[in-house]
Write a protein that holds these residues in place. Structure first.
Motif, PDB file in Angstrom:
ATOM      1  N   ARG A  88       8.952  26.125  -7.976  1.00 29.00           N
ATOM      2  CA  ARG A  88      10.283  24.975  -7.882  1.00 29.00           C
ATOM      3  C   ARG A  88      11.073  26.460  -7.189  1.00 29.00           C
ATOM      4  NH1 ARG A  88       8.627  21.936 -12.124  1.00 29.00           N
ATOM      5  NH2 ARG A  88       9.160  23.242 -13.378  1.00 29.00           N
ATOM      6  N   VAL A  89      11.526  28.046  -7.786  1.00 27.31           N
ATOM      7  CA  VAL A  89      11.850  28.574  -8.123  1.00 27.31           C
ATOM      8  C   VAL A  89      12.148  29.384  -6.920  1.00 27.31           C
ATOM      9  CG1 VAL A  89      12.602  31.408  -8.287  1.00 27.31           C
ATOM     10  CG2 VAL A  89      11.865  29.745 -10.192  1.00 27.31           C
ATOM     11  N   LEU A  90      10.263  29.142  -6.004  1.00 28.55           N
ATOM     12  CA  LEU A  90      10.719  29.384  -4.043  1.00 28.55           C
ATOM     13  C   LEU A  90      10.544  28.493  -3.295  1.00 28.55           C
ATOM     14  CD1 LEU A  90       7.575  31.917  -5.535  1.00 28.55           C
ATOM     15  CD2 LEU A  90       9.786  32.970  -4.248  1.00 28.55           C
ATOM     16  N   GLY A  91      11.470  27.914  -4.199  1.00 26.45           N
ATOM     17  CA  GLY A  91      11.665  26.215  -3.153  1.00 26.45           C
ATOM     18  C   GLY A  91      10.099  25.628  -2.499  1.00 26.45           C
ATOM     19  N   TYR A  92       9.134  26.228  -3.045  1.00 29.95           N
ATOM     20  CA  TYR A  92       7.860  25.263  -2.917  1.00 29.95           C
ATOM     21  C   TYR A  92       7.216  23.972  -3.346  1.00 29.95           C
ATOM     22  CZ  TYR A  92       6.950  29.617  -1.024  1.00 29.95           C
ATOM     23  OH  TYR A  92       6.916  31.033  -0.333  1.00 29.95           O
ATOM     24  N   GLY A  93       7.527  23.428  -2.812  1.00 29.19           N
ATOM     25  CA  GLY A  93       6.608  21.903  -3.763  1.00 29.19           C
ATOM     26  C   GLY A  93       5.019  21.439  -4.081  1.00 29.19           C
ATOM     27  N   SER A  94       4.446  22.523  -4.450  1.00 30.02           N
ATOM     28  CA  SER A  94       3.813  22.948  -5.441  1.00 30.02           C
ATOM     29  C   SER A  94       2.759  24.326  -5.689  1.00 30.02           C
ATOM     30  CB  SER A  94       2.341  22.017  -4.110  1.00 30.02           C
ATOM     31  OG  SER A  94       0.786  22.938  -5.317  1.00 30.02           O
ATOM     32  N   TYR A  95       2.430  24.620  -7.091  1.00 30.94           N
ATOM     33  CA  TYR A  95       1.614  25.965  -7.277  1.00 30.94           C
ATOM     34  C   TYR A  95       0.935  26.485  -6.438  1.00 30.94           C
ATOM     35  CZ  TYR A  95      -2.536  24.269  -9.194  1.00 30.94           C
ATOM     36  OH  TYR A  95      -3.929  23.905  -9.426  1.00 30.94           O
ATOM     37  N   ARG A  96       0.081  25.423  -5.437  1.00 32.62           N
ATOM     38  CA  ARG A  96      -0.547  25.841  -4.554  1.00 32.62           C
ATOM     39  C   ARG A  96      -0.364  26.553  -3.459  1.00 32.62           C
ATOM     40  NH1 ARG A  96      -1.761  20.321  -6.167  1.00 32.62           N
ATOM     41  NH2 ARG A  96      -4.242  20.450  -6.881  1.00 32.62           N
ATOM     42  N   LEU A  98       1.689  29.065  -3.574  1.00 36.56           N
ATOM     43  CA  LEU A  98       1.831  30.304  -4.649  1.00 36.56           C
ATOM     44  C   LEU A  98       1.209  31.495  -3.359  1.00 36.56           C
ATOM     45  CD1 LEU A  98       1.793  29.759  -8.845  1.00 36.56           C
ATOM     46  CD2 LEU A  98       4.355  29.706  -6.944  1.00 36.56           C
ATOM     47  N   PRO A  99       2.689  32.358  -3.320  1.00 37.34           N
ATOM     48  CA  PRO A  99       1.511  33.459  -2.367  1.00 37.34           C
ATOM     49  C   PRO A  99       0.564  34.600  -3.156  1.00 37.34           C
ATOM     50  CG  PRO A  99       3.475  34.416  -3.201  1.00 37.34           C
ATOM     51  CD  PRO A  99       3.523  32.656  -3.402  1.00 37.34           C
ATOM     52  N   ASP A 100      -0.538  34.926  -3.121  1.00 35.69           N
ATOM     53  CA  ASP A 100      -1.455  35.383  -3.463  1.00 35.69           C
ATOM     54  C   ASP A 100      -0.876  36.579  -4.349  1.00 35.69           C
ATOM     55  OD1 ASP A 100      -3.437  33.627  -3.058  1.00 35.69           O
ATOM     56  OD2 ASP A 100      -4.130  35.212  -1.268  1.00 35.69           O
ATOM     57  N   THR A 101       0.468  37.284  -3.802  1.00 38.62           N
ATOM     58  CA  THR A 101       0.496  38.801  -4.398  1.00 38.62           C
ATOM     59  C   THR A 101       1.028  38.336  -6.150  1.00 38.62           C
ATOM     60  OG1 THR A 101       2.758  38.126  -2.877  1.00 38.62           O
ATOM     61  CG2 THR A 101       1.157  39.774  -2.816  1.00 38.62           C
ATOM     62  N   LEU A 102       1.496  37.384  -6.290  1.00 34.22           N
ATOM     63  CA  LEU A 102       2.622  36.273  -7.043  1.00 34.22           C
ATOM     64  C   LEU A 102       1.569  36.055  -7.974  1.00 34.22           C
ATOM     65  CD1 LEU A 102       4.753  36.540  -9.063  1.00 34.22           C
ATOM     66  CD2 LEU A 102       5.054  33.628  -8.319  1.00 34.22           C
ATOM     67  N   VAL A 126       9.222  36.968  -9.404  1.00 37.36           N
ATOM     68  CA  VAL A 126       8.829  35.576  -8.901  1.00 37.36           C
ATOM     69  C   VAL A 126      10.924  36.051  -7.784  1.00 37.36           C
ATOM     70  CG1 VAL A 126       9.214  33.463  -8.289  1.00 37.36           C
ATOM     71  CG2 VAL A 126       8.747  34.150 -10.526  1.00 37.36           C
ATOM     72  N   TRP A 127      11.263  36.044  -8.081  1.00 38.26           N
ATOM     73  CA  TRP A 127      12.946  36.346  -7.409  1.00 38.26           C
ATOM     74  C   TRP A 127      12.491  37.830  -6.939  1.00 38.26           C
ATOM     75  CZ3 TRP A 127      17.324  36.483 -11.853  1.00 38.26           C
ATOM     76  CH2 TRP A 127      16.703  35.429 -12.028  1.00 38.26           C
ATOM     77  N   ALA A 128      11.822  38.500  -6.979  1.00 40.80           N
ATOM     78  CA  ALA A 128      11.863  40.115  -6.246  1.00 40.80           C
ATOM     79  C   ALA A 128       9.667  39.603  -5.677  1.00 40.80           C
ATOM     80  CB  ALA A 128      10.477  40.957  -7.588  1.00 40.80           C
ATOM     81  N   VAL A 129       8.664  38.986  -5.880  1.00 40.66           N
ATOM     82  CA  VAL A 129       8.642  38.162  -4.040  1.00 40.66           C
ATOM     83  C   VAL A 129       9.355  37.745  -3.197  1.00 40.66           C
ATOM     84  CG1 VAL A 129       6.453  36.621  -3.896  1.00 40.66           C
ATOM     85  CG2 VAL A 129       6.569  38.322  -5.901  1.00 40.66           C
ATOM     86  N   ALA A 130       9.990  36.664  -3.526  1.00 44.24           N
ATOM     87  CA  ALA A 130      10.567  36.100  -2.396  1.00 44.24           C
ATOM     88  C   ALA A 130      11.718  37.311  -2.190  1.00 44.24           C
ATOM     89  CB  ALA A 130      11.614  35.207  -3.303  1.00 44.24           C
ATOM     90  N   ASP A 131      12.442  38.259  -2.460  1.00 40.87           N
ATOM     91  CA  ASP A 131      13.142  39.005  -1.767  1.00 40.87           C
ATOM     92  C   ASP A 131      12.574  39.937  -1.180  1.00 40.87           C
ATOM     93  OD1 ASP A 131      15.489  38.474  -3.546  1.00 40.87           O
ATOM     94  OD2 ASP A 131      14.975  39.539  -4.719  1.00 40.87           O
ATOM     95  N   ALA A 132      10.821  39.882  -1.003  1.00 42.06           N
ATOM     96  CA  ALA A 132      10.170  40.569  -0.248  1.00 42.06           C
ATOM     97  C   ALA A 132       9.958  39.949   0.969  1.00 42.06           C
ATOM     98  CB  ALA A 132       8.918  41.078  -1.237  1.00 42.06           C
TER      99      ALA A 132
END
Length: 211
Positions: A88-96, A98-102, A126-132
């Motif tokens: 949800r922090v990343l704006g995705y509808g599902s945990y599926r 989530l990027p592998d880096t996270l 999570v914010w750091a992954v989004a910022d990347a």
């Protein structure tokens, strides 16, 4: 130099933009969709004015950034959150999604009573992954802990070229993208989830629509 102006051939366009040669071909083949320069013929080869490629690259990168999900930056950066909250922090509808880096690098792991693992991340992680994704400097990242940014999480992954090649082959032969994840997983001996992530990154880099 052609007529006093700097021009690039397709290989030089690939080098200038950091894209694969096959991606340049894809942009040119679908130039109406990507607003890629028409180019011109000279000595039997395709050439593109450097100024036109610069303008295209700036516009293309801006369009890619505009398509990114909006990040929720509310909350304490030291909060530990689960996969659903991270999505949800990343704006995705599902945990599926989530990027592998996270997903593959949780800050903490809890073993649930049924034996399943619960992955947890600090909100700042999570914010750091989004910022990347955008090149934005994260306020939650510890200064000096990161190196040069990658254009995508799999930029240095030795498996990534296989995903690009498979996608290019499907594009060239008109094959449906559905099922490519299974093919790539078998070829590389990896999970289908990782294969799909590799293919998604290949689609992003090439400007190819992902299924």
């Amino acid at each position: 130099m052609i007529g006093g102006r700097t021009a690039l051939d397709r290989a030089e366009v690939a080098a200038f933009t950091g894209a694969a040669y096959s991606t340049v071909n894809h942009w040119h083949r679908h130039r109406d969709r990507f607003d890629f320069p028409q180019g011109f013929q000279h000595d039997g080869r395709d050439w593109f004015w450097l100024d036109d490629i610069k303008a295209f690259h700036v516009t293309h990168q801006a369009a890619k950034r505009a398509e990114l999900t909006k990040v929720d930056r509310r909350g304490d950066p030291e909060d530990l959150i689960g996969s659903g909250a991270a999505a949800r922090v990343l704006g995705y509808g599902s945990y599926r999604n989530l990027p592998d880096t996270l997903y593959d690098h949780p800050d903490r792991v809890e073993v649930l009573p049924d034996g399943r693992l619960r992955r947890l991340w600090f909100r700042r992680t999570v914010w750091a992954v989004a910022d990347a994704r955008t090149g934005r400097q994260s306020t939650g990242r510890t200064p000096g802990t990161t190196g040069a940014r990658k254009p995508h999480p799999y930029a240095d992954d030795p498996r990534f070229p296989a995903a690009v090649a498979l996608l290019a082959e499907a594009d060239r032969t008109g094959l449906d993208q559905r099922g490519l994840g299974v093919t790539l997983a078998r070829k590389l001996g990896i999970t289908q989830r990782t294969a799909q992530r590799l293919l998604a990154a290949a689609c992003e880099v090439s400007g190819h629509p992902s299924e």
